[in-house]
Design an enzyme around this catalytic site. Structure first.
Site, PDB file in Angstrom:
ATOM      1  N   HIS A   1       0.811  -1.221   0.000  1.00  0.00           N
ATOM      2  CA  HIS A   1       0.000   0.000   0.000  1.00  0.00           C
ATOM      3  C   HIS A   1       0.844   1.269   0.000  1.00  0.00           C
ATOM      4  CE1 HIS A   1       0.393   0.218   4.544  1.00  0.00           C
ATOM      5  NE2 HIS A   1       0.399   1.492   4.243  1.00  0.00           N
TER       6      HIS A   1
ATOM      7  N   ASP B   1      -0.698  -7.464   1.813  1.00  0.00           N
ATOM      8  CA  ASP B   1      -0.065  -6.137   1.785  1.00  0.00           C
ATOM      9  C   ASP B   1       1.453  -6.285   1.917  1.00  0.00           C
ATOM     10  OD1 ASP B   1       0.355  -3.436   1.777  1.00  0.00           O
ATOM     11  OD2 ASP B   1      -0.472  -3.066   3.781  1.00  0.00           O
TER      12      ASP B   1
ATOM     13  N   GLY C   1       3.113   6.776   8.672  1.00  0.00           N
ATOM     14  CA  GLY C   1       4.523   6.954   8.385  1.00  0.00           C
ATOM     15  C   GLY C   1       5.356   5.739   8.735  1.00  0.00           C
TER      16      GLY C   1
ATOM     17  N   SER D   1       4.287   2.536   7.983  1.00  0.00           N
ATOM     18  CA  SER D   1       3.929   1.445   7.079  1.00  0.00           C
ATOM     19  C   SER D   1       5.140   0.841   6.388  1.00  0.00           C
ATOM     20  CB  SER D   1       2.957   1.937   6.008  1.00  0.00           C
ATOM     21  OG  SER D   1       1.692   2.175   6.551  1.00  0.00           O
ATOM     22  N   GLY D   2       5.083  -0.470   6.187  1.00  0.00           N
ATOM     23  CA  GLY D   2       6.152  -1.171   5.487  1.00  0.00           C
ATOM     24  C   GLY D   2       7.292  -1.591   6.373  1.00  0.00           C
TER      25      GLY D   2
END
Length: 286
Positions: free
Chosen positions: A80, A128, A223, A225-226
């Site tokens: 995402h 995701d 901020g 994410s990932g």
């Protein structure tokens, strides 16, 4: 902002043992010789999480997502984080501690390719996960090292302690204050059934894992994410989850939701093919 939010940029850590792993990065993955932390909720020291990367794009005003180094050429993050697979302007920072000022141990790489999971669903947030190919390989140091990945068949029971890291907001709508030092926090795995009850029936799939504190107070946020959620077993750190989404940030009875890395060993291996990441089954037996 809606109640259900993607957390473009977040991380968590988990505890594991150095056995029953794949070939490839197993001799180097999951080692963090400069990590001395045992509690969460503070700024990370330089080199504490050497696989953590920061993704930057000029259109997005700098840092927008986290990620983790899995071998000398590949970074794993959340699907995402990218509206498209256009790599123009995308820069990966490795060995970075603070978003501002001088980072003596960091290096940068451009991006050659972004590969999002073909079954990623931006409505349900299922699958995701994405892989990023760096423009050139990196040399491992105490500040830049790959993380081990949870292998197929791993199990993370409720109550398992893990760590999350990232440069995201420190509260809903509250930016990380200058100089933007990487943050770390210790949280607990929340069982899928309980998490599904808390966040909404049928929302949590078998490709997701939840973690947080039921009383609130520690969580990933926008901020993050990932970024990685990791567990330590013995001397080795294993990535169990990828920061994906949540409802609010650090709210009571609202754990964060992470992509369950162990479900993607075959897919990751089919993309990377050579110099495979070190896959470790958690918990280890024997």
């Amino acid at each position: 902002m809606s109640a259900c939010m993607l957390k473009s940029g977040c991380v968590v850590l988990a505890l594991l043992i150095f056995v029953k792993v794949s070939l490839g990065q197993i001799s180097t993955c999951g080692q963090a010789p400069l990590n001395y932390r045992i509690v969460g909720g503070q700024s990370a020291s330089a080199g504490a999480w050497p696989w953590q990367v920061s993704l930057h794009h000029p259109v997005k005003s700098g840092h927008f997502c986290g990620g983790s180094l899995v071998n000398k050429e590949w970074v794993m993050t959340a699907a995402h984080c990218f509206l498209s697979t256009d790599t123009s302007g995308l820069v990966v920072y490795l060995g970075k501690q603070a978003q501002e000022g001088v980072n003596y141990n960091q290096l940068t790489r451009d991006v050659t390719k972004i590969i999002k999971h073909p079954q990623y669903n931006n409505i349900t947030n299922n699958n995701d996960i994405a892989l990023i190919l760096l423009s050139s390989s990196v040399t491992f140091t105490n500040y830049i090292r790959p993380v081990c990945l949870a292998g197929k068949g791993s199990s993370f029971p409720s109550g398992t302690q893990c760590w999350i890291t990232g440069w995201g907001d420190i509260a809903l709508g509250v930016w990380l204050p200058s100089p933007g030092v990487l943050q770390e926090a210790q949280v607990t795995v929340i069982g899928r059934t309980q998490c599904d009850t808390l966040l909404g029936p049928g929302i949590i799939t078998n490709k997701m894992i939840c973690a947080g504190l039921l009383q609130g107070g520690k969580d990933t946020c926008q901020g993050d994410s990932g970024g990685p959620m990791v567990i330590k077993q013995g001397r080795v750190w294993i990535q169990a989850g990828i920061t994906s989404w949540g409802m609010g940030c650090a709210d009571r009875n609202s754990p964060g939701v992470y992509t369950l890395v162990s479900q993607y060993q075959a897919w990751i291996s089919s993309i990377i093919k050579k110099d495979l990441p070190g896959f470790v089954k958690f918990p280890s037996v024997g």
